[in-house]
Design an enzyme around this catalytic site. Structure first.
Site, PDB file in Angstrom:
ATOM      1  N   CYS A  63       0.847  -1.470   0.083  1.00  0.00           N
ATOM      2  CA  CYS A  63      -0.045  -0.364  -0.458  1.00  0.00           C
ATOM      3  C   CYS A  63       0.839   1.073   0.394  1.00  0.00           C
ATOM      4  O   CYS A  63       1.960   1.091   0.693  1.00  0.00           O
ATOM      5  CB  CYS A  63      -0.969   0.310   1.662  1.00  0.00           C
ATOM      6  N   GLY A  64       0.368   2.388  -0.471  1.00  0.00           N
ATOM      7  CA  GLY A  64       1.290   3.457  -0.310  1.00  0.00           C
ATOM      8  C   GLY A  64       1.676   3.678   1.072  1.00  0.00           C
ATOM      9  O   GLY A  64       2.636   5.070   1.190  1.00  0.00           O
TER      10      GLY A  64
END
Length: 189
Positions: A63-64
Site C-alpha cells: 500500500c502507499g
C-alpha cells in the site's frame, strides 16, 4: 447475575429477560472481548491489554501507506513503557494489497523492524469482518476502515476513543494528543 450470551438469549426467548436488559448487557461489551490469531501462531488477546490504550491498525504490505509501519513502530517504542500497545491487523480488503500469507507478511514487517504484535490476515469490512471490526463498526459506524492503515484508539476503558483515517500519519499531532490523553487518564472499571 452473570450469564453468557447464549444464556442471555435463552432468557430473552423465554420472556424472562426484557429486551432492554439484553441491549444494556451488549452495550457494555468492550474491545477486551476480542482476540485475533497471531501472525506466527499464538493469540493476540485484547484483554491482555485491559486498562491500557491500544492502537489497532489494519495494515497491508503493498500500500502507499505501508511506510507508516516505521512511524507506528516509533510510536510503540515511544509509549510502550507507559502502557500503549500497537496491534497490526493485516488485511487484503482494500486493493488486494496484502495478497500473501504469514511468511510474506512477516518478511514485510521484519523489513520495517516491527516489534509490536501482529495478527494473522483478517477481514476488516463487511459482514464477514473479524468480530472486533464488526464491534468497532457498531461503536463508530461512521468511522469504519475505508482503506489500509485505518487506526482505532481503544481507551483504557476498552471503548474506542478515537478513529483516524489512513492518511493520518501515526505521528500526527491528533494521534499523539489522543494517546497522551489516554495515558494521563486513570483506568476506570
Amino acid at each position: 447475575m452473570t450469564v453468557d450470551r447464549r444464556g442471555l438469549l435463552g432468557l430473552l426467548a423465554l420472556g424472562l429477560l426484557p429486551a432492554q436488559a439484553l441491549a444494556q448487557e451488549f452495550s457494555r461489551m468492550t474491545a477486551y472481548a476480542f482476540s485475533f490469531a497471531g501472525l506466527n501462531g499464538g493469540e493476540v488477546r485484547l484483554v491482555d491489554y485491559a486498562g491500557k490504550p491500544v492502537l489497532v491498525v489494519n495494515t497491508a504490505s503493498f500500500c502507499g501507506y505501508t511506510n507508516q509501519y516505521t512511524a507506528l513502530e516509533a510510536l510503540y517504542e515511544r509509549y510502550r513503557d507507559r502502557g500503549l500497545t500497537v496491534i497490526g491487523v493485516p488485511s487484503n480488503d482494500f486493493g488486494g494489497q496484502e495478497p500473501g500469507g504469514a511468511p510474506e507478511i512477516t518478511a514485510t514487517v521484519e523489513s520495517f523492524k516491527v516489534q509490536f504484535p501482529m495478527t494473522e490476515k483478517s477481514v476488516v469490512k463487511g459482514p464477514s469482518a473479524h468480530r472486533f471490526y464488526r464491534w468497532a463498526a457498531s461503536e463508530r459506524p461512521k468511522e469504519t476502515p475505508a482503506w489500509n492503515f485505518h487506526k482505532f484508539l481503544i481507551g483504557r476503558d476498552g471503548h474506542i476513543v478515537a478513529a483516524f483515517a489512513s492518511n493520518v500519519a501515526p505521528d500526527d499531532p491528533q494521534i499523539i494528543a489522543a494517546i497522551e490523553r489516554e495515558l494521563a487518564e486513570p483506568a476506570s472499571n
